[in-house]
Design an enzyme around this catalytic site. Structure first.
Site, PDB file in Angstrom:
ATOM      1  CG  HIS A 221      40.233  37.232  47.042  1.00  0.00           C
ATOM      2  ND1 HIS A 221      41.532  37.651  46.915  1.00  0.00           N
ATOM      3  CD2 HIS A 221      40.070  36.195  46.189  1.00  0.00           C
ATOM      4  CE1 HIS A 221      42.141  36.898  46.008  1.00  0.00           C
ATOM      5  NE2 HIS A 221      41.270  36.007  45.560  1.00  0.00           N
TER       6      HIS A 221
ATOM      7  CG  ASP B  31      41.223  38.276  39.826  1.00  0.00           C
ATOM      8  OD1 ASP B  31      40.969  37.054  39.916  1.00  0.00           O
ATOM      9  OD2 ASP B  31      42.025  38.861  40.594  1.00  0.00           O
TER      10      ASP B  31
END
EC number: 3.2.1.52
Length: 348
Positions: A181, A252
């Site tokens: 992230h 993702d």
């Protein structure tokens, strides 16, 4: 209108007029929900019903609902323990851990299906190497055979509740410290080491027919300079070729920091698509989602559409029926007991 290759998100607890128009674009195939989209079970049921009513076949509605710290809907839902709880229990009592994994899979899926959600991005099949804070107790265990066993039972429970599963993060995110992230993790281990360790749970679940896989935004530099989710070597040669995976591949989130060095949003989406992803997630960035939809306008792939159609949830009891079901009450008791058990030592 067939399902498109892009999964987007919503801003709040109800759809705006602009979002209704967005979701009717042919390139959209699904919606991922977050905590900001949840106020109550009743509100959530209404929102999902309205999303489904926009298209035929209906758009896929998904959520990250693994248990532990990754559970987007909490008030009114059973708090599912982190999967490492089952791994710790397996060290003490493998048979009970297997039974509880199946029960928890059924529980989390049954509650999501009761509000109309099609599927969850679960289970995590990464290994608990002990170096990844972002994985931590989301992983079942360090040993691949235990992860495969508990993952098998969790997926079986989900399927019994009318929901297919998405295993993540192929070929394994647990061996790197960086959080994708926030940065681009690089795993320096050779392919053979990953093959005989981290890949084993994915291999088992693929052989058992898992419907979805999400690759990691991790570079495994002895194998490829691209992250797994952008790598045809990982997705085509290994996942589909060597492992024989026939289901849907979900990228993702393309807004994560790990993807930023690979170009703008259209470039990232094309890398994922060309590598073999069937659906690309673009979250928390409406402008990026629009750019991807514009770039992929007119894209169709009947094989991908068939894979994605399998992810639609099947018929399931409503909440009122669940709450009168002794199996649900028993499952809730098991979840609570596991959450409260201080004897189960978990990785951080």
């Amino acid at each position: 209108m067939p399902l498109g290759p892009v999964m987007v998100d919503l801003e709040g607890t109800s759809m705006t007029a602009w979002e209704r128009q967005l979701l009717q674009r042919p390139g959209v195939g699904g919606v991922i929900l977050f905590t900001r989209n949840f106020e109550s079970r009743e509100q959530l049921t209404t929102l999902v019903t309205e999303i489904h009513a926009l298209r035929d076949p209906h758009l896929l509605v998904a959520v990250d609902h693994e248990g532990g710290r990754v559970q987007r809907f909490r008030e009114g839902f059973t708090l599912v323990p982190p999967m490492a709880t089952l791994g710790a229990l397996h060290d003490q009592d493998p048979a009970t851990a297997r039974r509880h994994a199946r029960t928890l899979g059924w529980l989390l899926a049954a509650e999501l299906r009761a509000v109309g959600v099609d599927f969850s991005f679960a289970p995590v099949l990464d290994l608990a190497h002990g170096c990844s804070g972002v994985i931590g107790n989301r992983a079942f265990h360090r040993r691949p055979e235990v992860v495969g066993e508990l993952g098998h039972h969790l997926v079986a429970g989900m399927r019994a509740a009318g929901m297919e599963a998405v295993g993540k993060h192929f070929p394994g995110h647990g061996g790197v410290q960086a959080d994708s992230h926030l940065a681009l993790p690089v795993d320096h281990r050779p392919f053979d080491q990953i093959l005989h360790d981290d890949l084993q749970p994915f291999d088992r679940l693929v052989r058992e027919g898992i419907a979805g896989i999400m690759p990691a935004h991790v570079v495994y530099d002895p194998v490829d300079d691209l992250p797994a989710g952008f790598s045809s070597l990982w997705l085509q040669q290994v996942l589909r070729g060597r492992l024989g995976f026939k289901g849907a591949i979900f990228s993702d989130d393309l807004s994560m920091a790990a993807t930023e060095s690979f170009g703008d949003f259209p470039r990232r989406a094309r890398l994922a698509l060309e590598a073999g992803c069937d659906m690309m997630l673009v979250c928390n960035h409406p402008e990026g989602a629009l750019q991807v939809l514009d770039a992929l306008e007119g894209h169709t792939d009947p094989v991908s559409m068939a894979r994605l159609a399998r992810m639609h949830g099947r018929r399931a009891p409503a909440w009122a029926d669940l709450e009168t079901d002794p199996a649900w009450a028993s499952a809730v008791s098991i979840a609570r007991a596991l959450n409260d058990d201080k004897n189960l030592e978990l990785p951080v």
